[in-house]
Design a protein around this motif. Structure first.
Motif, PDB file in Angstrom:
ATOM      1  N   ALA A 117      10.828  -4.738  -5.275  1.00 36.58           N
ATOM      2  CA  ALA A 117      10.372  -3.342  -5.217  1.00 36.58           C
ATOM      3  C   ALA A 117       9.553  -3.034  -6.469  1.00 36.58           C
ATOM      4  CB  ALA A 117      11.562  -2.390  -5.104  1.00 36.58           C
ATOM      5  N   GLY A 118      10.020  -3.490  -7.627  1.00 38.63           N
ATOM      6  CA  GLY A 118       9.294  -3.266  -8.873  1.00 38.63           C
ATOM      7  C   GLY A 118       7.976  -4.017  -8.924  1.00 38.63           C
ATOM      8  N   THR A 119       7.938  -5.189  -8.337  1.00 36.86           N
ATOM      9  CA  THR A 119       6.719  -5.991  -8.338  1.00 36.86           C
ATOM     10  C   THR A 119       5.673  -5.441  -7.377  1.00 36.86           C
ATOM     11  OG1 THR A 119       7.911  -8.007  -8.942  1.00 36.86           O
ATOM     12  CG2 THR A 119       5.781  -8.300  -7.852  1.00 36.86           C
ATOM     13  N   PHE A 120       6.086  -5.136  -6.153  1.00 38.51           N
ATOM     14  CA  PHE A 120       5.106  -4.816  -5.118  1.00 38.51           C
ATOM     15  C   PHE A 120       4.935  -3.327  -4.818  1.00 38.51           C
ATOM     16  CE2 PHE A 120       6.433  -9.221  -4.091  1.00 38.51           C
ATOM     17  CZ  PHE A 120       5.213  -9.827  -4.304  1.00 38.51           C
ATOM     18  N   LEU A 121       5.942  -2.503  -5.078  1.00 31.89           N
ATOM     19  CA  LEU A 121       5.861  -1.087  -4.708  1.00 31.89           C
ATOM     20  C   LEU A 121       5.804  -0.139  -5.894  1.00 31.89           C
ATOM     21  CD1 LEU A 121       8.453  -1.029  -1.784  1.00 31.89           C
ATOM     22  CD2 LEU A 121       5.950  -0.991  -1.599  1.00 31.89           C
ATOM     23  N   LEU A 122       6.402  -0.522  -7.018  1.00 32.47           N
ATOM     24  CA  LEU A 122       6.537   0.410  -8.145  1.00 32.47           C
ATOM     25  C   LEU A 122       5.934  -0.156  -9.430  1.00 32.47           C
ATOM     26  CD1 LEU A 122      10.194   1.535  -7.391  1.00 32.47           C
ATOM     27  CD2 LEU A 122       8.099   2.839  -6.997  1.00 32.47           C
ATOM     28  N   SER A 123       4.795  -0.753  -9.319  1.00 33.80           N
ATOM     29  CA  SER A 123       4.110  -1.360 -10.455  1.00 33.80           C
ATOM     30  C   SER A 123       3.744  -0.316 -11.518  1.00 33.80           C
ATOM     31  CB  SER A 123       2.825  -2.022  -9.943  1.00 33.80           C
ATOM     32  OG  SER A 123       1.889  -2.199 -10.967  1.00 33.80           O
ATOM     33  N   PRO A 124       3.741  -0.725 -12.795  1.00 34.39           N
ATOM     34  CA  PRO A 124       3.264   0.191 -13.836  1.00 34.39           C
ATOM     35  C   PRO A 124       1.838   0.686 -13.591  1.00 34.39           C
ATOM     36  CG  PRO A 124       4.418  -1.637 -14.846  1.00 34.39           C
ATOM     37  CD  PRO A 124       4.286  -1.962 -13.381  1.00 34.39           C
ATOM     38  N   ASP A 125       1.057  -0.047 -12.811  1.00 29.72           N
ATOM     39  CA  ASP A 125      -0.322   0.363 -12.550  1.00 29.72           C
ATOM     40  C   ASP A 125      -0.435   1.515 -11.562  1.00 29.72           C
ATOM     41  OD1 ASP A 125      -1.374  -1.354 -14.405  1.00 29.72           O
ATOM     42  OD2 ASP A 125      -1.735  -2.964 -12.967  1.00 29.72           O
ATOM     43  N   LEU A 126       0.684   2.048 -11.097  1.00 29.33           N
ATOM     44  CA  LEU A 126       0.621   3.264 -10.278  1.00 29.33           C
ATOM     45  C   LEU A 126       0.087   4.437 -11.087  1.00 29.33           C
ATOM     46  CD1 LEU A 126       3.852   2.952  -8.127  1.00 29.33           C
ATOM     47  CD2 LEU A 126       1.497   3.125  -7.273  1.00 29.33           C
ATOM     48  N   ASP A 127      -0.019   4.258 -12.422  1.00 23.89           N
ATOM     49  CA  ASP A 127      -0.654   5.316 -13.220  1.00 23.89           C
ATOM     50  C   ASP A 127      -2.163   5.376 -12.951  1.00 23.89           C
ATOM     51  OD1 ASP A 127      -1.532   3.087 -14.647  1.00 23.89           O
ATOM     52  OD2 ASP A 127      -0.469   3.596 -16.476  1.00 23.89           O
ATOM     53  N   LEU A 128      -2.664   4.461 -12.144  1.00 23.14           N
ATOM     54  CA  LEU A 128      -4.064   4.469 -11.697  1.00 23.14           C
ATOM     55  C   LEU A 128      -4.153   4.811 -10.213  1.00 23.14           C
ATOM     56  CD1 LEU A 128      -5.193   1.121 -13.360  1.00 23.14           C
ATOM     57  CD2 LEU A 128      -5.849   3.420 -14.072  1.00 23.14           C
ATOM     58  N   ALA A 129      -3.138   5.484  -9.683  1.00 18.29           N
ATOM     59  CA  ALA A 129      -3.001   5.667  -8.233  1.00 18.29           C
ATOM     60  C   ALA A 129      -4.098   6.500  -7.600  1.00 18.29           C
ATOM     61  CB  ALA A 129      -1.631   6.253  -7.892  1.00 18.29           C
ATOM     62  N   GLU A 130      -4.919   7.196  -8.402  1.00 20.48           N
ATOM     63  CA  GLU A 130      -6.015   7.909  -7.753  1.00 20.48           C
ATOM     64  C   GLU A 130      -7.127   6.939  -7.362  1.00 20.48           C
ATOM     65  OE1 GLU A 130      -6.430   8.545 -12.221  1.00 20.48           O
ATOM     66  OE2 GLU A 130      -4.805   8.614 -10.817  1.00 20.48           O
ATOM     67  N   GLY A 131      -7.013   5.689  -7.800  1.00 21.03           N
ATOM     68  CA  GLY A 131      -7.973   4.652  -7.437  1.00 21.03           C
ATOM     69  C   GLY A 131      -7.353   3.652  -6.471  1.00 21.03           C
ATOM     70  N   ARG A 132      -7.945   2.471  -6.425  1.00 24.81           N
ATOM     71  CA  ARG A 132      -7.453   1.412  -5.546  1.00 24.81           C
ATOM     72  C   ARG A 132      -6.431   0.576  -6.315  1.00 24.81           C
ATOM     73  NH1 ARG A 132      -9.878  -0.637  -1.163  1.00 24.81           N
ATOM     74  NH2 ARG A 132      -9.758  -2.735  -1.991  1.00 24.81           N
ATOM     75  N   VAL A 133      -5.182   0.767  -5.980  1.00 24.34           N
ATOM     76  CA  VAL A 133      -4.090   0.042  -6.634  1.00 24.34           C
ATOM     77  C   VAL A 133      -3.271  -0.631  -5.539  1.00 24.34           C
ATOM     78  CG1 VAL A 133      -2.010   0.323  -8.042  1.00 24.34           C
ATOM     79  CG2 VAL A 133      -4.022   1.704  -8.521  1.00 24.34           C
ATOM     80  N   ASP A 134      -3.003  -1.933  -5.717  1.00 28.75           N
ATOM     81  CA  ASP A 134      -2.246  -2.677  -4.705  1.00 28.75           C
ATOM     82  C   ASP A 134      -0.922  -2.002  -4.370  1.00 28.75           C
ATOM     83  OD1 ASP A 134      -4.207  -4.601  -4.507  1.00 28.75           O
ATOM     84  OD2 ASP A 134      -3.203  -6.022  -5.838  1.00 28.75           O
ATOM     85  N   SER A 135      -0.183  -1.570  -5.388  1.00 22.77           N
ATOM     86  CA  SER A 135       1.129  -0.954  -5.148  1.00 22.77           C
ATOM     87  C   SER A 135       1.000   0.285  -4.274  1.00 22.77           C
ATOM     88  CB  SER A 135       1.804  -0.584  -6.461  1.00 22.77           C
ATOM     89  OG  SER A 135       2.141  -1.741  -7.180  1.00 22.77           O
TER      90      SER A 135
END
Length: 175
Positions: free
Chosen positions: A50-68
């Motif tokens: 869940a931490g790797t694929f759904l809740l990545s630290p890069d969700l702080d870029l969620a207004e863009g294209r983020v895998d998570s």
């Protein structure tokens, strides 16, 4: 500053680490050096992935294209406010508080959705925690989740004192 890995590379690092760790735990368990129940292994695995694929630290870029965010499917839009509230590599990329911000954000979203459901359907039965719910359940989940987050931060070159350095910089700037 050096380049940070892509989302794909982060995933490969985490999968490779998980594979080595799982093999080590399996060997240690078979040699009676360690006792891990199937439930503990499953909870660790769920937290880790869940931490790797759904809740990545890069969700702080969620207004863009983020895998998570994309992996959330139609619900990916729920992470856009998180991305707007978080500065990239700010609080969301700290070692202890950063992972908690994503869990807290998810808890707020769940509470809002449950509140809306109860408003629309007053007799909607609220889900309860699985019983017995114990530290033995929570600890492997959190360990897996935090390890996945820390591997991401290590790969990004974020040091454990990142949050404290950020705070000290702000305090000095005001002084």
């Amino acid at each position: 500053m050096c380049a940070v890995p892509s989302g794909r590379v982060h995933n490969l690092i985490n999968i490779a680490t998980y594979s080595v760790l799982a093999a080590g735990v399996l060997l240690a368990t078979r040699q009676h050096l360690l006792t891990v129940t199937p439930a503990q292994a499953l909870n660790f695995t769920l937290g880790f992935f869940a931490g790797t694929f759904l809740l990545s630290p890069d969700l702080d870029l969620a207004e863009g294209r983020v895998d998570s965010k994309r992996r959330w499917g139609l619900l990916g839009f729920l992470w856009v406010p998180y991305g707007m509230l978080s500065s990239h590599r700010g609080l969301s990329h700290t070692w202890v508080v950063g992972p908690l911000t994503r869990l807290a954000y998810l808890a707020v979203i769940a509470a809002l959705l449950l509140g809306l459901l109860r408003f629309v359907w007053p007799h909607f039965p609220l889900p309860g925690l699985p019983q017995p719910f114990s530290f033995k359940v929570l600890l492997p989940l959190l360990l897996g989740y935090y390890l996945s987050q820390w591997l991401h931060l290590i790969a990004d070159g974020v040091r454990p004192d990142h949050g404290m350095r950020h705070v000290r910089r702000k305090v000095r700037g005001r002084g």
